[in-house]
Design a protein around this motif. Sequence first.
Motif, PDB file in Angstrom:
ATOM      1  N   ASN A   9     -23.082  43.889  -7.515  1.00 21.92           N
ATOM      2  CA  ASN A   9     -23.042  42.526  -7.866  1.00 21.92           C
ATOM      3  C   ASN A   9     -22.565  41.639  -6.539  1.00 21.92           C
ATOM      4  O   ASN A   9     -22.884  40.395  -6.360  1.00 21.92           O
ATOM      5  N   THR A  10     -21.527  42.516  -5.630  1.00 15.55           N
ATOM      6  CA  THR A  10     -21.112  41.800  -4.495  1.00 15.55           C
ATOM      7  C   THR A  10     -22.186  41.052  -3.675  1.00 15.55           C
ATOM      8  O   THR A  10     -22.272  39.995  -3.213  1.00 15.55           O
ATOM      9  N   GLN A  11     -23.014  42.009  -3.413  1.00 16.24           N
ATOM     10  CA  GLN A  11     -24.100  41.637  -2.587  1.00 16.24           C
ATOM     11  C   GLN A  11     -25.219  40.753  -3.228  1.00 16.24           C
ATOM     12  O   GLN A  11     -25.907  39.689  -2.920  1.00 16.24           O
ATOM     13  N   LYS A  14     -23.864  37.359  -3.348  1.00 13.75           N
ATOM     14  CA  LYS A  14     -23.652  36.862  -1.766  1.00 13.75           C
ATOM     15  C   LYS A  14     -25.066  36.079  -1.476  1.00 13.75           C
ATOM     16  O   LYS A  14     -25.194  35.110  -0.874  1.00 13.75           O
ATOM     17  N   GLU A  24     -16.674  39.194  -9.626  1.00 11.29           N
ATOM     18  CA  GLU A  24     -17.782  40.283  -9.334  1.00 11.29           C
ATOM     19  C   GLU A  24     -17.862  41.428 -10.459  1.00 11.29           C
ATOM     20  O   GLU A  24     -18.573  42.327 -10.194  1.00 11.29           O
ATOM     21  N   SER A 101     -19.997  45.656 -13.700  1.00 12.70           N
ATOM     22  CA  SER A 101     -19.138  46.668 -12.541  1.00 12.70           C
ATOM     23  C   SER A 101     -18.478  48.020 -13.148  1.00 12.70           C
ATOM     24  O   SER A 101     -17.977  47.919 -14.482  1.00 12.70           O
TER      25      SER A 101
END
Length: 296
Positions: A9-11, A14, A24, A101
Amino acid sequence: MVKSRIFDNTQLLKEHPELPHYKEEVVCFRSEYKDRSYPANECYFNRELYMIFVLEGRSEILLNGEFIAIEPNMLLIHGANYLTEHLYSSRDIKFITLALSESMRTDDSYLTQITAILLATMRRNKQYTIQLTEYEAQIIHKELEVLMHLMNIEHHFLFRRIQAACNSLFLDIADFLSRKTVIKKEISRKDHVLQEFHALVTRNFREEHFVSFYADKLAISEQYLARIVRLGTGKTINSLINELLVMEARTLLTSTKFTVGEIATKLGFSDAAGFCKFFKRNAGQTPLNYRKGLLI
């Protein structure tokens, strides 16, 4: 040559910050053919619980090397530690993606239990898709619409609202799956250990490269853990950790301006030389050559 990179989720946020999301922890969004952004020569190692609900069209993928076709009213579901390679999508493809997540799941004991049982059942049966009836598909569609709506509102108890929506969604999925296959109400000790290992390794692989760390955390012997991981994944623990490290290194070399020394530190290596040797042994070239190759 197909390249692999870590995707979570972070990527995802981004690269696409406009997608409906809660921090996230949860990302839930619609896509169609024109929204595709994955290069043809890359496959993705997913860190999250991942679900795709196809509304229209057809898509074909390799999931850990296994061919899977997904069509309308079909759910694709898998947990962490799966490699996805996109082969084909029809031009009329429309689908909804949900990425949940590990921390979101484990914060709620009931959500943890129901998703663990669901994933264990599907993995045990080597079943990663669920064909829904028209009625079932309508229910799942509505619940995903509710989740996407929640991402865009203000609410003092939004986190709990989202958790409740996720609980409702996965309870219904488990109910629909139980009508098509046998679901065991409790997961086996081996399945539980494998899931706990997956959660630990995806959170700690940057700092912890040795089997002893994970065995100690799980309060079992290194030999027992190695046997469970080998049976469950067909790979050794060290090879899984190395795959994660190489994919994370490729991601950092691709998407950041960190020096090789800085990347070595972030990935738990004592010095740049050791990291370079590791990367070349596992990726076939030096980190700098890999980065230069992407810039050509």
